[in-house]
Motif scaffolding. Structure first.
Motif, mmCIF file in Angstrom:
data_model
loop_
_atom_site.group_PDB
_atom_site.id
_atom_site.type_symbol
_atom_site.label_atom_id
_atom_site.label_comp_id
_atom_site.label_asym_id
_atom_site.label_seq_id
_atom_site.Cartn_x
_atom_site.Cartn_y
_atom_site.Cartn_z
ATOM 1 N N MET A 1 0.859 -1.186 0.000
ATOM 2 C CA MET A 1 0.000 0.000 0.000
ATOM 3 C C MET A 1 0.898 1.241 0.000
ATOM 4 N N ALA A 2 0.732 2.071 -0.998
ATOM 5 C CA ALA A 2 1.566 3.272 -1.097
ATOM 6 C C ALA A 2 0.852 4.469 -0.470
ATOM 7 N N THR A 3 1.640 5.339 0.136
ATOM 8 C CA THR A 3 1.077 6.544 0.744
ATOM 9 C C THR A 3 0.575 7.468 -0.364
ATOM 10 N N ASN A 4 -0.654 7.937 -0.209
ATOM 11 C CA ASN A 4 -1.224 8.892 -1.150
ATOM 12 C C ASN A 4 -1.034 10.283 -0.535
ATOM 13 N N GLU A 42 -12.058 -1.190 7.017
ATOM 14 C CA GLU A 42 -13.061 -2.164 7.474
ATOM 15 C C GLU A 42 -14.298 -2.130 6.572
ATOM 16 N N LYS A 43 -14.682 -0.949 6.131
ATOM 17 C CA LYS A 43 -15.888 -0.781 5.308
ATOM 18 C C LYS A 43 -15.625 -1.030 3.815
ATOM 19 N N PHE A 44 -14.478 -0.558 3.300
ATOM 20 C CA PHE A 44 -14.255 -0.575 1.844
ATOM 21 C C PHE A 44 -13.002 -1.346 1.388
ATOM 22 N N GLN A 45 -12.307 -1.983 2.315
ATOM 23 C CA GLN A 45 -11.103 -2.772 2.020
ATOM 24 C C GLN A 45 -9.961 -1.968 1.395
ATOM 25 N N LYS A 46 -9.902 -0.694 1.728
ATOM 26 C CA LYS A 46 -8.755 0.131 1.329
ATOM 27 C C LYS A 46 -8.605 1.270 2.325
ATOM 28 N N SER A 47 -7.414 1.840 2.349
ATOM 29 C CA SER A 47 -7.109 2.945 3.255
ATOM 30 C C SER A 47 -7.188 4.253 2.480
ATOM 31 N N GLY A 50 -3.124 5.546 2.923
ATOM 32 C CA GLY A 50 -2.158 4.543 2.479
ATOM 33 C C GLY A 50 -0.997 4.370 3.449
ATOM 34 N N ASP A 51 -1.053 5.012 4.605
ATOM 35 C CA ASP A 51 0.056 4.936 5.562
ATOM 36 C C ASP A 51 0.085 3.582 6.265
ATOM 37 N N ILE A 52 1.247 3.271 6.830
ATOM 38 C CA ILE A 52 1.454 2.069 7.637
ATOM 39 C C ILE A 52 1.466 2.512 9.091
ATOM 40 N N SER A 63 3.235 5.958 10.235
ATOM 41 C CA SER A 63 4.666 6.087 9.942
ATOM 42 C C SER A 63 5.040 7.399 9.251
ATOM 43 N N GLU A 64 4.169 7.899 8.377
ATOM 44 C CA GLU A 64 4.501 9.071 7.551
ATOM 45 C C GLU A 64 3.982 10.394 8.114
#
Length: 164
Positions: A1-4, A42-47, A50-52, A63-64
């Motif tokens: 997952m890349a940070t946007n 949890e709702k849409f299966q994506k962040s 995009g951060d960890i 992290s970012e």
């Protein structure tokens, strides 16, 4: 997952704007970002950002976040003031103040709805209250200290999204 980065920066600006023009405390900002990303996952299966996130003693930490806020300061989009709110022996409070409007065009409708939900549901809580709340949830509980928190653990929270 890349940070946007665009979404990340505008998320901070949006939260800041909606919370009276400032976010009081690094811990509060970190936990608002955590709830935004983990609720959205949890709702849409994506962040959204995009951060960890890592599990630290004071709760999940993106992290970012520091790098992103430093960039926002450099570009004169926010300012960060530090005040000694609680006296000797306590870390100073960082106050994130927005200087520009967020660019809402980077978000889709579901993301805007989730941002509004986070403001409504968690915006009045302070960093300590948000940390306590996060400590009781599967993503934090199920992760070793200082390790990455798997987004998939958000599925074990059973969040009620009827307010979306």
């Amino acid at each position: 997952m890349a940070t946007n980065i665009k979404k990340y920066e505008n998320t901070i600006l949006y939260l800041c704007q909606r919370l009276g023009g400032e976010i009081r405390g690094k811990k509060k900002l970190a936990k608002l970002l955590y709830y935004l990303d983990f609720d959205f996952f949890e709702k849409f299966q994506k962040s959204i950002t995009g951060d960890i996130y890592k599990a630290y003693p004071k709760g999940p930490l993106p992290s970012e976040m520091v790098k992103i806020t430093e960039e926002l300061v450099k570009n004169r989009k926010i300012e960060i003031k530090t005040i000694q709110e609680w006296g000797e022996g306590y870390a100073p409070t960082e106050i994130y103040k927005c200087l520009v409007e967020p660019d809402l065009s980077v978000f889709d409708d579901d993301e805007i709805k989730m941002l509004n939900r986070i403001v409504k549901k968690y915006g009045a809580l302070n960093g300590e209250q948000l940390a306590e709340l996060s400590h009781s949830e599967a993503p934090y509980v199920g992760t070793e200290l200082r390790k990455n928190i798997p987004y998939e653990l958000s599925f074990y929270r059973g969040t009620d999204f009827s307010d979306l």
